[in-house]
Write a protein that holds these residues in place. Structure first.
Motif, PDB file in Angstrom:
ATOM      1  N   UNK A  67     -28.226 -70.734  46.970  1.00  0.00           N
ATOM      2  CA  UNK A  67     -27.948 -71.852  47.885  1.00  0.00           C
ATOM      3  C   UNK A  67     -29.166 -72.304  48.681  1.00  0.00           C
ATOM      4  N   UNK A  68     -30.158 -71.405  48.785  1.00  0.00           N
ATOM      5  CA  UNK A  68     -31.355 -71.680  49.598  1.00  0.00           C
ATOM      6  C   UNK A  68     -30.945 -72.174  50.989  1.00  0.00           C
ATOM      7  N   UNK A  69     -31.430 -73.363  51.367  1.00  0.00           N
ATOM      8  CA  UNK A  69     -31.132 -73.805  52.740  1.00  0.00           C
ATOM      9  C   UNK A  69     -29.948 -74.771  52.836  1.00  0.00           C
ATOM     10  N   UNK A  70     -29.046 -74.688  51.836  1.00  0.00           N
ATOM     11  CA  UNK A  70     -27.833 -75.524  51.913  1.00  0.00           C
ATOM     12  C   UNK A  70     -26.928 -75.098  53.065  1.00  0.00           C
ATOM     13  N   UNK A  71     -27.054 -73.812  53.486  1.00  0.00           N
ATOM     14  CA  UNK A  71     -26.272 -73.357  54.651  1.00  0.00           C
ATOM     15  C   UNK A  71     -27.215 -72.681  55.645  1.00  0.00           C
ATOM     16  N   UNK A  72     -26.716 -72.478  56.846  1.00  0.00           N
ATOM     17  CA  UNK A  72     -27.570 -71.947  57.913  1.00  0.00           C
ATOM     18  C   UNK A  72     -27.703 -70.433  57.800  1.00  0.00           C
ATOM     19  N   UNK A  73     -28.723 -69.894  58.487  1.00  0.00           N
ATOM     20  CA  UNK A  73     -28.887 -68.441  58.545  1.00  0.00           C
ATOM     21  C   UNK A  73     -27.692 -67.785  59.201  1.00  0.00           C
ATOM     22  N   UNK A  74     -27.118 -68.471  60.186  1.00  0.00           N
ATOM     23  CA  UNK A  74     -25.932 -67.923  60.860  1.00  0.00           C
ATOM     24  C   UNK A  74     -24.817 -67.650  59.860  1.00  0.00           C
ATOM     25  N   UNK A  75     -24.670 -68.587  58.933  1.00  0.00           N
ATOM     26  CA  UNK A  75     -23.603 -68.417  57.946  1.00  0.00           C
ATOM     27  C   UNK A  75     -23.874 -67.171  57.090  1.00  0.00           C
ATOM     28  N   UNK A  76     -25.122 -67.032  56.615  1.00  0.00           N
ATOM     29  CA  UNK A  76     -25.457 -65.843  55.801  1.00  0.00           C
ATOM     30  C   UNK A  76     -25.186 -64.558  56.597  1.00  0.00           C
ATOM     31  N   UNK A  77     -25.502 -64.588  57.869  1.00  0.00           N
ATOM     32  CA  UNK A  77     -25.275 -63.389  58.701  1.00  0.00           C
ATOM     33  C   UNK A  77     -23.781 -63.094  58.842  1.00  0.00           C
ATOM     34  N   UNK A  78     -23.001 -64.155  58.940  1.00  0.00           N
ATOM     35  CA  UNK A  78     -21.543 -63.987  59.020  1.00  0.00           C
ATOM     36  C   UNK A  78     -21.010 -63.329  57.744  1.00  0.00           C
ATOM     37  N   UNK A  79     -21.542 -63.762  56.601  1.00  0.00           N
ATOM     38  CA  UNK A  79     -21.093 -63.183  55.326  1.00  0.00           C
ATOM     39  C   UNK A  79     -21.485 -61.709  55.263  1.00  0.00           C
ATOM     40  N   UNK A  80     -22.724 -61.410  55.621  1.00  0.00           N
ATOM     41  CA  UNK A  80     -23.200 -60.018  55.562  1.00  0.00           C
ATOM     42  C   UNK A  80     -22.370 -59.129  56.480  1.00  0.00           C
ATOM     43  N   UNK A  81     -22.078 -59.627  57.683  1.00  0.00           N
ATOM     44  CA  UNK A  81     -21.285 -58.824  58.631  1.00  0.00           C
ATOM     45  C   UNK A  81     -19.843 -58.690  58.144  1.00  0.00           C
ATOM     46  N   UNK A  82     -19.309 -59.754  57.562  1.00  0.00           N
ATOM     47  CA  UNK A  82     -17.935 -59.722  57.051  1.00  0.00           C
ATOM     48  C   UNK A  82     -17.782 -58.692  55.952  1.00  0.00           C
ATOM     49  N   UNK A  83     -18.806 -58.564  55.120  1.00  0.00           N
ATOM     50  CA  UNK A  83     -18.737 -57.638  53.986  1.00  0.00           C
ATOM     51  C   UNK A  83     -18.640 -56.177  54.427  1.00  0.00           C
ATOM     52  N   UNK A  84     -19.157 -55.889  55.610  1.00  0.00           N
ATOM     53  CA  UNK A  84     -19.109 -54.501  56.078  1.00  0.00           C
ATOM     54  C   UNK A  84     -17.686 -54.022  56.325  1.00  0.00           C
ATOM     55  N   UNK A  85     -16.751 -54.948  56.481  1.00  0.00           N
ATOM     56  CA  UNK A  85     -15.354 -54.552  56.722  1.00  0.00           C
ATOM     57  C   UNK A  85     -14.453 -55.076  55.612  1.00  0.00           C
ATOM     58  N   UNK A  86     -15.024 -55.290  54.433  1.00  0.00           N
ATOM     59  CA  UNK A  86     -14.234 -55.873  53.342  1.00  0.00           C
ATOM     60  C   UNK A  86     -13.876 -54.797  52.324  1.00  0.00           C
ATOM     61  N   UNK A  87     -12.650 -54.866  51.771  1.00  0.00           N
ATOM     62  CA  UNK A  87     -12.280 -53.884  50.757  1.00  0.00           C
ATOM     63  C   UNK A  87     -12.781 -54.251  49.360  1.00  0.00           C
ATOM     64  N   UNK A  88     -13.281 -55.493  49.208  1.00  0.00           N
ATOM     65  CA  UNK A  88     -13.732 -55.938  47.890  1.00  0.00           C
ATOM     66  C   UNK A  88     -15.217 -56.290  47.941  1.00  0.00           C
TER      67      UNK A  88
END
Ligand code: SF4
Length: 453
Positions: A67-88
């Motif tokens: 995606x490169x810069x199609x989304x913000x860094x904040x969004x990538x950080x949200x995904x990374x943090x979300x994954x820490x509590x994801x079962x999949x």
């Protein structure tokens, strides 16, 4: 008696609103070109199953490279943090990635199904268990659940072309995550032999759901071998292959000739034996259906393969009358029977996706009549703890205040009450507080069962 002119006066209907035909508009544009990594990919390459499988997104790093810069860094950080509590773990096809609106990823209904954001996560329901439907508890051999008398669920493998973050089978499907160590259900001859031996030994079984994981991941020869072994059992009258594949990687139906031919041979052989072999798929949102989907489904249908759909009702994805109506009409237009809409199971880390029972019942009421009755889905609650599937309307008791619904399941376990719970974040704050108190929680459940008697 003379019939008056008035009786015969033609009653013309007003012209149809073009909006009512929106279900026929299937995208055939090069929608992937807005993704930086796919901007130079031509249609022939993009619509090949090999490209789709090779370029699946399996990590946050890969998402950033695509995606490169199609989304913000904040969004990538949200995904990374979300994954820490994801079962999949993450796995998304280029097809689905390209259909997501990256100008507004927070609200996109496809993104919500595959990428968890930390800011969206709600606290898990206190009654949640990892195997909430108790499939392991009803498994006589590994990967085979025998709950209903005449049918079994056969989990033939544990991988999928994508990983849905809401997967009910997060106890087994996909890679281990930081949160969950999975039960092993890999393709394994000994495990398959044991399951088939069990099915052979139980003459009451007539119906098999072949699932996983996802049978899309089986090699053509594995699919054919499995199909033939099931067809060879005299008392098996029908089985269904369950796959999300057509919704997330329709290209396979168009370009993987060996796989489609193997499926066709199994279906044809079944028909000659007067047995039914069908495909059950899993579209949740009308935007998942495009021109290439139509091409793939047409190919199966031209070979006489019946396709039915099982959707899951999800908050922010399809829990509106308009979206559900469009999904039903679009599936019907492609002659995919919209068989079931499931209320969302209790799954770790995805409480934000669940709706109340009331939400779904209101949607069902509003859409019934949209198209012919045989294309209207039944709204289903898969009751907690292994009571099986119940028509959502058939509750014995439902308290909208505490969010507790009680069902019985006379065929599966007579004399037992089974629950379904609305998500706590949809309840009043004082009721949420009662749910967090063990004594109060048991009291509310006991009162609901008493009221259901
Ligand atoms: S494709 Fe099916 S089995 Fe696989 S992750 Fe999605 S819901 Fe679960």
């Amino acid at each position: 008696m003379a019939i008056t002119e008035e009786v015969y006066a033609p009653r013309t209907k007003p012209p149809v609103d073009p909006e009512d035909l929106a279900h026929r508009e299937l995208r055939r544009d090069e929608f992937w070109r807005h993704i930086p990594a796919f901007a130079d990919i031509d249609a022939h390459t993009f619509h090949s199953h090999i490209f789709q499988m090779r370029h699946s997104i399996t990590s946050v790093g890969k998402l950033m490279r695509v995606l490169e810069n199609r989304v913000s860094n904040d969004f990538y950080q949200e995904v990374a943090a979300g994954l820490q509590h994801a079962p999949m773990s993450v796995r998304i096809s280029p097809y689905i990635t390209s259909l997501i609106n990256w100008d507004d990823p927070y609200r996109d209904p496809l993104r919500k199904q595959f990428l968890s954001l930390r800011c969206e996560q709600e606290r898990d329901h206190p009654e949640l268990h990892l195997d909430s439907l108790n499939e392991l508890g009803d498994a006589p051999v590994a990967g085979l659940t025998h709950r209903y008398p005449d049918r079994v669920l056969f989990l033939v493998l544990d991988t999928c072309p994508v990983y849905c973050r809401f997967c009910t089978r997060s106890y087994a499907v996909g890679l281990n995550t930081e949160d969950v160590e999975k039960v092993n259900l890999r393709v394994n001859r000994e495990r398959w032999d044991n399951a088939i031996e069990y099915i052979q030994s139980r003459p009451e079984i007539e119906d098999v759901v072949v699932s996983g994981g996802d049978m899309y991941q089986l090699k053509a020869d594995q699919l054919e071998e499995l199909g033939n072994r099931l067809l060879n059992i005299d008392h098996i009258r029908r089985f269904r292959f369950a796959t999300k594949g057509p919704a997330v990687l329709p290209q396979k139906l168009v370009t993987d000739d060996a796989w489609v031919d193997a499926l066709t041979r199994v279906v044809d052989r079944g028909r000659k034996m007067h047995k039914e072999v069908v495909l059950h798929t899993h579209f949740n949102h009308p935007a998942e259906i495009t021109g290439i989907t139509q091409d793939g489904l047409n190919r199966l249908q031209s070979r006489g393969i019946t396709i039915r759909n099982q959707a899951v009702l999800q908050s922010g994805v399809n829990n509106s009358i308009e979206t559900m109506r469009l999904l039903i009409k679009r599936l019907s237009y492609l002659n995919v029977q919209p068989y079931y809409v499931y209320f969302h199971d209790l799954v770790r880390g995805v409480e934000d996706l669940r709706t109340t029972l009331d939400d779904g019942l209101a949607i069902e009421k509003a859409i019934r009549g949209t198209t012919s009755g045989f294309n209207m889905p039944t709204f289903i609650v898969d009751t907690l703890g292994g009571g099986g599937k119940r028509d959502a309307h058939s509750y014995e008791y439902y308290n909208r205040e505490t969010g507790i619904a009680v069902y019985i399941s006379p065929v599966v376990k007579p004399d037992t009450f089974f629950f379904y719970f609305d998500p706590l974040w949809r309840l009043r704050e004082d009721i949420q507080a009662r749910w967090q108190d063990d004594v109060e929680r048991e009291k509310m459940k006991a009162e609901a069962i008493e009221a259901a008697r």
